[in-house]
Scaffold this active site. Sequence first.
Site, short mmCIF file in Angstrom:
data_model
loop_
_atom_site.label_atom_id
_atom_site.label_comp_id
_atom_site.label_asym_id
_atom_site.label_seq_id
_atom_site.Cartn_x
_atom_site.Cartn_y
_atom_site.Cartn_z
CB CYS A 2 -0.94 0.09 1.19
SG CYS A 2 -2.04 -1.29 1.39
NE ARG A 27 4.74 1.70 -0.07
CZ ARG A 27 5.77 1.53 0.74
NH1 ARG A 27 6.98 1.78 0.32
NH2 ARG A 27 5.59 1.12 1.97
CD1 TRP A 75 -0.38 -6.37 -3.05
CD2 TRP A 75 -0.58 -6.87 -0.88
NE1 TRP A 75 -0.05 -7.70 -2.88
CE2 TRP A 75 -0.16 -8.03 -1.57
CE3 TRP A 75 -0.77 -6.96 0.50
CZ2 TRP A 75 0.07 -9.24 -0.93
CZ3 TRP A 75 -0.54 -8.17 1.14
CH2 TRP A 75 -0.12 -9.29 0.42
CG ASN A 101 1.27 0.65 4.23
OD1 ASN A 101 0.90 -0.52 4.15
ND2 ASN A 101 2.46 1.07 3.85
N GLY A 102 -0.79 -1.06 6.56
CA GLY A 102 -0.48 -1.90 7.71
C GLY A 102 -1.69 -2.75 8.07
CD GLU A 488 16.38 -13.65 -7.73
OE1 GLU A 488 15.82 -14.14 -6.73
OE2 GLU A 488 16.07 -12.55 -8.21
CE LYS A 492 13.13 -11.85 -9.88
NZ LYS A 492 13.71 -11.47 -8.68
CD GLU A 495 9.37 -12.19 -8.04
OE1 GLU A 495 9.23 -11.63 -6.94
OE2 GLU A 495 10.35 -11.97 -8.78
CG HIS A 511 17.44 -37.19 -3.80
ND1 HIS A 511 17.64 -38.52 -3.53
CD2 HIS A 511 18.67 -36.62 -3.84
CE1 HIS A 511 18.95 -38.75 -3.40
NE2 HIS A 511 19.60 -37.61 -3.59
CE LYS A 610 11.49 -3.15 -5.73
NZ LYS A 610 12.05 -4.38 -6.31
C1 G6P Z 1 8.77 -8.63 -2.06
C2 G6P Z 1 9.33 -8.21 -3.40
C3 G6P Z 1 10.60 -8.99 -3.69
C4 G6P Z 1 11.60 -8.82 -2.56
C5 G6P Z 1 11.00 -9.19 -1.21
C6 G6P Z 1 11.91 -8.78 -0.06
O1 G6P Z 1 8.31 -9.93 -2.12
O2 G6P Z 1 8.37 -8.44 -4.42
O3 G6P Z 1 11.17 -8.53 -4.91
O4 G6P Z 1 12.72 -9.62 -2.81
O5 G6P Z 1 9.76 -8.50 -1.01
O6 G6P Z 1 12.02 -7.39 -0.06
P1 G6P Z 1 13.22 -6.58 0.58
O7 G6P Z 1 12.88 -5.15 0.32
O8 G6P Z 1 13.21 -6.91 2.04
O9 G6P Z 1 14.46 -7.02 -0.09
#
Ligand code: G6P
Length: 615
Positions: A2, A27, A75, A101-102, A488, A492, A495, A511, A610
């Site tokens: 948010c 956000r 969000w 927010n929260g 990772e 990607k 996501e 396994h 984010k």
């Molecule tokens: C969210 C974002 C990710 C990020 C994660 C941790 O899930 O979409 O891209 O890696 O948060 O965020 P931070 O700001 O703590 O690295």
Amino acid sequence: MCGIVAYIGYSEAFPILINGLKHLEYRGYDSSGIALLQKGQTTNIFKKKGKVKELERYCEGKDMTGCLGMAHTRWATHGEPNDTNAHPHVSMRRLFTIVHNGIIENYGKLKKDLSEKGYTFYSETDTEVLANLIEYMYVQGEVLDAEQAVRMALSRVVGAFGLVVMCQAEALKLIAARRSSPLAIGIGQNEYYLASDATPLVEYTQRVVYLDDNDVAILTSNSFTLKTIDVDKEKIPEIQKLELSIGALEKNGYDHFMLKEIFEQPETIEASFRGRINTKNNEIILGRLTDVMPRILEAQRIVLIACGTSWHAALIGEYLIEELARIPVEVEYASEFRYRNPVLSSNDVVLAISQSGETADTLSAVRMAKEHQAMVLGICNVVGSSMSRETDAGIYTHAGSEIGVASTKAFTAQVTVLTLLALRLARLKQTIPEERFHAIVTDLLAAPEKIRTILQSSNHIQYIANKYRDAVNALYLGRGYLFPVALEGALKLKEISYIHAEGYAAGEMKHGPIALIDNNIPVVVVAPKDRYYEKVVSNIQEVKARKGNVIAVVSMGDNRLKGMVNDVLEIPESDPIVTPLLTVIPLQLFAYYIAVLRGCDVDQPRNLAKSVTVE
Ligand code: G6P
């Protein structure tokens, strides 16, 4: 999670608010809304499900005047994304309007109490409950004004909040408060800007105050009073200079922020090591760690905590620190660590890694570690973030603003900084021979140029992406430093393209994941020439024997693998310590192009945000 933006001053608030929402949309982007207030008039509220452009369209042709206002991009936590649950929310008598927010954890109990007092609710949100609690305090007559009503209501709230409140009866004022959810106040000339992070502020001012937990700010167009929720006494705000450029918030000709950020990595990696490597005397300089270094060297272990992509960087950090500095390292998901009652003492060093420095789970884990007297350090990208202020010391990654929800340049910056840290510790502990140190540093310094070479092959990567765009599942394999890179790469793809993808340690394939292999599944294997090469080649053969399609990330000129697999993504040769920085680049581009080809919203993938500032 948010985004909040608010304005009080002499200019029209609407353009500032809508512009601010666009900057904060990363956000959260399931609905948004704006409230405007003019003295002597009622509060006007405009809300719309969907992205900010839907709200902007909805506001077209309407009276959007007002020099006082607040806005929110959501969000969803409580209640599905729709017009009703979107913020701002108003109290029953319409005296108070709020963006939040929260999460208000005790909102159920508060809602029940308020219902018994005759309050009714139009939405499913915890925020509406809070608006009514503030109003209840106000109309009870036990408080003098809106500020006191807000402070009294917040003292009854359990949970996290960054919020802004407007009171219809005190129409020349904004009240803001925070607990575990960031808020920054930009200071102008007889005007103030408020936002969840500094990005919407940079166009208007360079002077900013970051609220601390439990702070309450009371703003009129020409005054800024800072107090805390519990203490009715003025605090002196600490004004900081904003270290952000407007250019960083633009796409600069790229189709998406994610693509721009992928292509920025040669420069951002350079920024992460600039001034930190002294090649003359073979030293690594991490100035902010100087005072705490003796305690790190004495630590019985280092615990790395993080979430998401930062957690993958932490896994690489574990391998780096253990191999180079011989200090035991553990890696934990912050969300697990904080609740599982870990054994922690003053002999431990906890190193939190976070791009935003605002991830709720990581921050809670930081606080928990501090309670156990562990020394807590941070690796963080956002200057002035909560994490940077709550840790004992740390290292900034200097990757610049990352806007794409899927993290790319922040990851490589974190890995760069972790490499520097491991090298620094290794030098001090004398666990690394001079030549080895020199070889790694040389290759680290060469990494930006090698990444430029990889980026030049983006058309080829796009061509390969086109072949696999319709995949339903994908498997990513790697060993050693490249196992976290496989994780990772899979993250990607998952996501941003919504293809189910799993990362696995290549040795573990037999396994379980081997059962998935058929001629439909693409298997991405990270297989440059390193000490695991022969083992990984065997893993590739196992996949090929089962008719799997292999896309291999290989060292340039590796004709053996070229002849064995379906497609190759080539990277220049490098010291294994530096290969995570190189191998992740083609995986980022592969995911990006597949997502674009599938028509996905790359910068704002569905359901994600984010900055996850709720648990
Ligand atoms: C969210 C974002 C990710 C990020 C994660 C941790 O899930 O979409 O891209 O890696 O948060 O965020 P931070 O700001 O703590 O690295």
